[in-house]
Design an enzyme around this catalytic site. Structure first.
Site, PDB file in Angstrom:
ATOM      1  N   LYS A  80       0.843  -1.194   0.000  1.00  0.00           N
ATOM      2  CA  LYS A  80       0.000   0.000   0.000  1.00  0.00           C
ATOM      3  C   LYS A  80       0.882   1.249   0.000  1.00  0.00           C
ATOM      4  O   LYS A  80       1.961   1.251   0.612  1.00  0.00           O
ATOM      5  CB  LYS A  80      -0.904  -0.046   1.244  1.00  0.00           C
ATOM      6  CG  LYS A  80      -2.002   0.996   1.289  1.00  0.00           C
ATOM      7  CD  LYS A  80      -2.927   0.756   2.475  1.00  0.00           C
ATOM      8  CE  LYS A  80      -4.010   1.792   2.628  1.00  0.00           C
ATOM      9  NZ  LYS A  80      -4.931   1.495   3.740  1.00  0.00           N
ATOM     10  N   SER A 155      -9.772   1.550   2.660  1.00  0.00           N
ATOM     11  CA  SER A 155      -8.875   2.329   1.839  1.00  0.00           C
ATOM     12  C   SER A 155      -7.829   1.514   1.089  1.00  0.00           C
ATOM     13  O   SER A 155      -7.227   2.027   0.146  1.00  0.00           O
ATOM     14  CB  SER A 155      -8.170   3.375   2.699  1.00  0.00           C
ATOM     15  OG  SER A 155      -7.378   2.755   3.697  1.00  0.00           O
ATOM     16  N   SER A 179     -10.032  -1.061   6.698  1.00  0.00           N
ATOM     17  CA  SER A 179      -9.424  -0.849   5.381  1.00  0.00           C
ATOM     18  C   SER A 179      -8.702  -2.028   4.764  1.00  0.00           C
ATOM     19  O   SER A 179      -8.309  -1.954   3.597  1.00  0.00           O
ATOM     20  CB  SER A 179      -8.460   0.325   5.438  1.00  0.00           C
ATOM     21  OG  SER A 179      -9.179   1.513   5.316  1.00  0.00           O
TER      22      SER A 179
HETATM   23  N1  GLN Z   1     -13.279   3.630   6.116  1.00  0.00           N
HETATM   24  C1  GLN Z   1     -12.724   3.995   7.376  1.00  0.00           C
HETATM   25  C2  GLN Z   1     -12.303   5.430   7.349  1.00  0.00           C
HETATM   26  O1  GLN Z   1     -12.577   6.054   6.387  1.00  0.00           O
HETATM   27  C3  GLN Z   1     -11.563   3.119   7.708  1.00  0.00           C
HETATM   28  C4  GLN Z   1     -10.340   3.508   6.980  1.00  0.00           C
HETATM   29  C5  GLN Z   1      -9.165   2.665   7.349  1.00  0.00           C
HETATM   30  O2  GLN Z   1      -9.301   1.595   7.938  1.00  0.00           O
HETATM   31  N2  GLN Z   1      -7.983   3.193   7.034  1.00  0.00           N
HETATM   32  O3  GLN Z   1     -11.710   5.942   8.244  1.00  0.00           O
END
Ligand code: GLN
Length: 504
Positions: A80, A155, A179
């Protein structure tokens, strides 16, 4: 279609060690796959073909010289784009960091490399990991290989799409509120968020430091165990990494757990198609039946503070999501304060008279809407007068959520629930309303607040042909139970999920 790209990481590593395939062939096969299909999927922000082939050549030479090349020797992976590497750029999919070159490599990436993995490139993500669809990327939108009109989740959407789309054998993602698990569910791959502190966060660009955790996205459970074996463990460079020794997650992986006690949280099966789509509910029901057929004991458990509420008008809410958006925005407003456009980051070209204008203009020009929204929300929650009303209150809710899990684990070994309310949604479907997007994580967020390990496993396809994920949750530091329980399911109910665009 090349057979190499169909192998799991473990199978590919074994075939390289056996001399049936070389690391160079494997790397080339994936570089060819990226050249052929990433124009459409757009899972990668950047690739390193020359570096990857050089590394593969070295591994082949080492193997020929009789050296050990590691448990991932020659296996091409994606990481990532919020994981620092001394080569290439680490952008967090933000225009703000578009040219950032890190001075060091994240511990998790360094460990993968030391285990012989070949890093193909950086995978796309929501900017600074804030989002659930990869639509918040400052670079481009990654497509779901199952249906390119749909999001891959987020994400870690680039990592999930790359694994599903056969553009790498395995990938690393990060999970702050879901994410890793949510994109894994949307793309039909396995995703594991280890216990908070199990994997070093050194070199992971911080979003919510008390929630962030690095983990693998893979084709099967064995690969998830294999990659976790490699990346887990204490790291003096991360003071929050746990000192506990790491068991060998592969050792008993194929031994089924006798009379596995599976807890079903009553609050996680709401009577609402928005909060739990009928095909997801049916798929999870079939998975529960499959476990019953394996002699598992199904018990009801209660997680009152993680409960999903559905109002009369259909609006969905959850204490966990509310608490999370106070804690994560507060932490992100502190973490992102380091981006001063002096040490690193985009700096405005405008001539400005004072430093405050320089800060605000540089940030305004290059940060996306969602990032700005979170910095403002977090700064507000931490400001004097609101700190107790919001931040401290959220911490209390967080404790109650963790306590609920502790009580639940007195009655069961693992907790089973959906990973997501629905299969992958379409581009643009949730961008107009941030709260709707936040609800994509109603099943995943409470684990981060409680620090627990969780794994998403593909169980079957929906009627419209989209993957559906099941989430298994374990007690702190009991990843091996998750892997074994998931493996039991996977070996007796293989989902065989291959996205259609790979076949054409
Ligand atoms: N969707 C969640 C957020 O927007 C989790 C994101 C993540 O786990 N980095 O914060």
């Amino acid at each position: 279609m090349s057979a190499i790209t169909d192998l799991t990481a473990a199978q590919l590593a074994a075939s390289i060690v056996a001399g049936e395939t070389s690391a160079v062939e494997a790397t080339q096969a994936y570089l060819d796959a990226i050249a052929a299909r990433d124009g459409e999927i757009q899972a990668f922000n950047e690739t390193y073909p020359d570096r990857a082939l050089d590394r593969a050549k070295q591994l082949d030479a080492d193997r020929a010289a009789g050296k050990q090349i590691g448990p991932l020797g020659g296996v091409p992976v994606a990481v990532k784009d919020n994981l620092c590497t001394t080569y290439g750029r680490t952008t967090c999919a933000s225009k703000y960091l578009a040219d950032f070159r890190a001075p060091y490599t994240a511990t998790a990436v360094a460990k993968l490399q030391a285990a012989g993995a070949v890093v193909l490139g950086k995978a796309n993500m929501d900017e600074f990991a804030m989002g659930s669809s990869t639509e918040n990327s400052g670079m481009h939108a990654t497509k779901n290989p199952w249906d390119t009109g749909r999001v891959p989740g987020g994400s870690s959407g680039g990592s999930a799409a790359a694994v599903a789309g056969r553009l790498c054998a395995a990938a690393l993602g990060s999970d702050t509120g879901g994410s890793i698990r949510q994109p894994a569910a949307f793309c039909g791959v396995v995703g594991c968020k280890p216990t908070y502190g199990r994997v070093s966060r050194y070199g992971l660009v911080a979003f919510g430091s008390s929630l962030d955790q690095i983990g693998p996205l893979t084709r099967d459970v064995k690969d998830a165990a294999l990659l976790t074996n490699v990346i887990a463990g204490h790291d003096p460079a991360d003071s929050t990494s746990l000192p506990n020794s790491v068991p060998d997650y592969l050792a008993q992986l194929d031994e089924p757990i006798k009379n596995l006690r599976i807890g079903l949280p009553t609050e996680f099966f709401p009577d609402s198609a928005e909060a739990l789509s009928p095909d997801t509910r049916a798929a999870i029901g079939k998975a529960i039946d499959a476990y019953k057929a394996m002699d598992a004991d199904i018990v009801e458990v209660s997680l009152p503070h993680s409960r999903i509420d559905v109002a009369a008008d259909g609006a969905i809410s959850s204490f966990a999501v509310s608490a999370y958006y106070i804690v994560c925005t507060a932490e992100c407003s502190s973490n992102l304060a380091r981006f001063d456009s002096v040490h690193y980051g985009h700096r405005t070209k405008d001539a400005v008279d004072d430093i405050v204008t320089m800060y605000s203009r540089s940030r305004a020009e290059s940060l996306g809407e969602e990032v700005k929204r979170r910095v403002m929300l977090g700064t507000y929650a931490l400001s004097s007068g609101y700190y107790d009303a919001y931040y401290n209150k959220a911490l209390k809710v967080r404790r109650l959520i963790a306590d609920d899990f502790k009580s639940a684990f007195r009655k069961c070994d693992v907790i089973l629930c959906p990973t997501t309310p629905t299969p992958a949604f379409r581009f643009g479907e949730k961008t107009a309303n941030p709260i709707e997007m936040y609800m994509a994580d109603i099943y995943t967020i409470s684990l981060n607040l409680a620090g627990l390990p969780g794994l998403s496993l593909p169980v079957r396809l929906s009627e419209s042909g989209l993957p559906i994920g099941m989430q298994l949750i374990g007690p702190i530091l009991r990843e091996e139970i998750l892997f074994r329980a998931a493996r039991m399911y996977e070996t007796t109910n293989p989902a065989n999920l291959v996205p259609p665009m790979v076949m054409t």
